[in-house]
Design an enzyme around this catalytic site. Structure first.
Site, mmCIF file in Angstrom:
data_model
loop_
_atom_site.group_PDB
_atom_site.id
_atom_site.type_symbol
_atom_site.label_atom_id
_atom_site.label_comp_id
_atom_site.label_asym_id
_atom_site.label_seq_id
_atom_site.Cartn_x
_atom_site.Cartn_y
_atom_site.Cartn_z
ATOM 1 N N TYR A 132 -10.551 42.268 68.359
ATOM 2 C CA TYR A 132 -10.132 41.512 69.534
ATOM 3 C C TYR A 132 -11.215 41.427 70.602
ATOM 4 C CZ TYR A 132 -5.231 41.098 68.065
ATOM 5 O OH TYR A 132 -4.072 40.775 67.412
ATOM 6 N N LYS A 177 -6.617 53.045 59.383
ATOM 7 C CA LYS A 177 -6.724 52.653 57.971
ATOM 8 C C LYS A 177 -8.050 53.188 57.424
ATOM 9 C CE LYS A 177 -4.917 50.511 54.390
ATOM 10 N NZ LYS A 177 -3.739 51.079 53.698
ATOM 11 N N ASP A 211 -0.234 50.526 57.528
ATOM 12 C CA ASP A 211 0.776 49.852 56.723
ATOM 13 C C ASP A 211 2.072 50.669 56.643
ATOM 14 O OD1 ASP A 211 -0.844 51.647 55.398
ATOM 15 O OD2 ASP A 211 -0.848 50.573 53.494
ATOM 16 N N ASP A 235 -1.827 46.077 69.033
ATOM 17 C CA ASP A 235 -1.155 44.843 69.430
ATOM 18 C C ASP A 235 0.017 44.548 68.494
ATOM 19 O OD1 ASP A 235 -0.669 42.483 70.818
ATOM 20 O OD2 ASP A 235 -2.015 41.320 69.559
ATOM 21 N N ASP A 239 4.245 45.018 69.518
ATOM 22 C CA ASP A 239 5.204 43.918 69.430
ATOM 23 C C ASP A 239 6.351 44.278 68.488
ATOM 24 O OD1 ASP A 239 3.770 42.426 71.185
ATOM 25 O OD2 ASP A 239 3.114 40.896 69.761
#
Length: 343
Positions: A132, A177, A211, A235, A239
């Protein structure tokens, strides 16, 4: 208590002006009932509507206003998606003021029909690095984005999250990850684990792959308290957590740096609802609760949250997303009235 707050106000576009105006009514009430609290509003332009007039969505005049305030309340803004257009206003402000910590609580409130009723956690997202950060370019037929993770960035977001965990339930979860992104996420994870071991022995620290975490937030969110992630993972998870807890219309966020902060609702500008006065203002109102907490003003923060809870419990003024038919300003008026009663 005596406090003058110099607050920059960016109403934004789409539904932004409606939810911000509703929130200002609540802030005006706080000034009326909490002795010593005075808020000086500094209104400025920012958002999609500015591009035609200024050639940018964040004019330099607005940046100067922000520099002379204590913090900013930012309404939702439409971000242009076409190549060559300016980046989002939020991203620009984060970079200018180095607002490295994005703090997004997810908590179940009354009458919100959550996917899982056992949610009370905070996601801490690194705000300045990762994909980002917008380091993209084209090379022939390839489009390339750079995912940058630094030791410094990992240290300060890790320390921020650990300090928050220390104040709450003394439990921090690192989401990454590193089994695939071994260099970047490996650095992120290992740096935070090192700080935790050296400086925060009282905090229990565990780690979960991104995940699996997307599943765990739905199936067993009660197992988590403070979660720390790099930019994009944070992010997405925040959400998701907002929806699991009852909806994006209740989700507030803070962007915090060393000397400045920005407070905003998590949701977008929803242009199709603009001007209809039907959207939920509670996310923006709860963002000001976070603002008062950042300013170390516990009383107004407590009044706002208690008033929101009472309004939701009564269920007389609920917007469409919560199954009601009330208008934006009606919700704000009811919350303001509850603040007066509680004070």
């Amino acid at each position: 208590m005596s406090k003058l707050i110099r607050l920059a106000v960016l109403k934004g576009d789409g539904i932004g002006p409606e939810v911000v105006d509703a929130t200002l009514k609540v802030l005006d009430t706080i000034q009326d009932v909490v002795k010593g609290i005075q808020i000086k509003y500094e209104f400025a332009d920012a958002g999609y509507y500015c591009i035609e007039k200024y050639g940018t969505n964040l004019p330099k005049e607005t940046i100067e206003i922000l520099k002379n305030t204590d913090c900013v309340l930012k309404g939702p803004m439409t971000t242009p998606e076409k190549e060559g257009m300016p980046p989002s206003v939020a991203v620009q402000i984060r970079k200018i003021f180095d607002l490295y910590a994005n703090v997004r609580p997810a908590k179940v409130y009354p009458r919100t029909n959550p996917i899982n009723p056992n949610v009370d956690l905070v996601i801490v997202r690194e705000n300045t690095e990762g994909l980002y950060s917008g380091l993209e370019f084209k090379l022939g037929e390839f489009a390339i984005a750079l995912r940058t993770i630094s030791k410094k960035g990992s240290e300060r977001i890790g320390r921020f999250a650990l300090n928050l965990a220390k104040k709450r339930k003394k439990h921090l979860t690192i989401v990454h990850k590193a089994n695939i992104l071994r260099v970047t996420d490996g650095l992120f994870r290992d740096t935070i684990l090192e700080i935790a071991s050296r400086e925060f022995p009282e905090v229990i620290v565990d780690e979960v792959h991104i995940d699996i975490m997307t599943v765990n937030l739905i199936k067993r969110p009660h197992e988590y308290d403070v979660i720390v992630c790099e930019n994009m993972f944070g992010d997405i998870l925040s959400d998701e957590a907002a929806h699991v807890a009852g909806g994006i219309g209740l989700a507030a966020g803070a962007n915090i740096g060393e000397n400045y902060a920005m407070f905003e609702p998590v949701h977008g500008s929803a242009p199709k609802y603009a001007g209809k006065n039907v959207v939920n203002p509670i996310a923006t109102i709860l963002a000001t609760k976070m603002m008062f907490e950042w300013l170390n003003l516990a009383r107004p923060a407590e009044l706002i949250e208690k008033a929101v809870i009472k309004v939701l419990e009564e269920g007389k003024t609920l917007t469409y997303d919560l199954g009601g038919t009330s208008k934006t300003y009606e919700v704000a008026e009811n919350i303001a009235n509850k603040i007066k009663e509680l004070a």
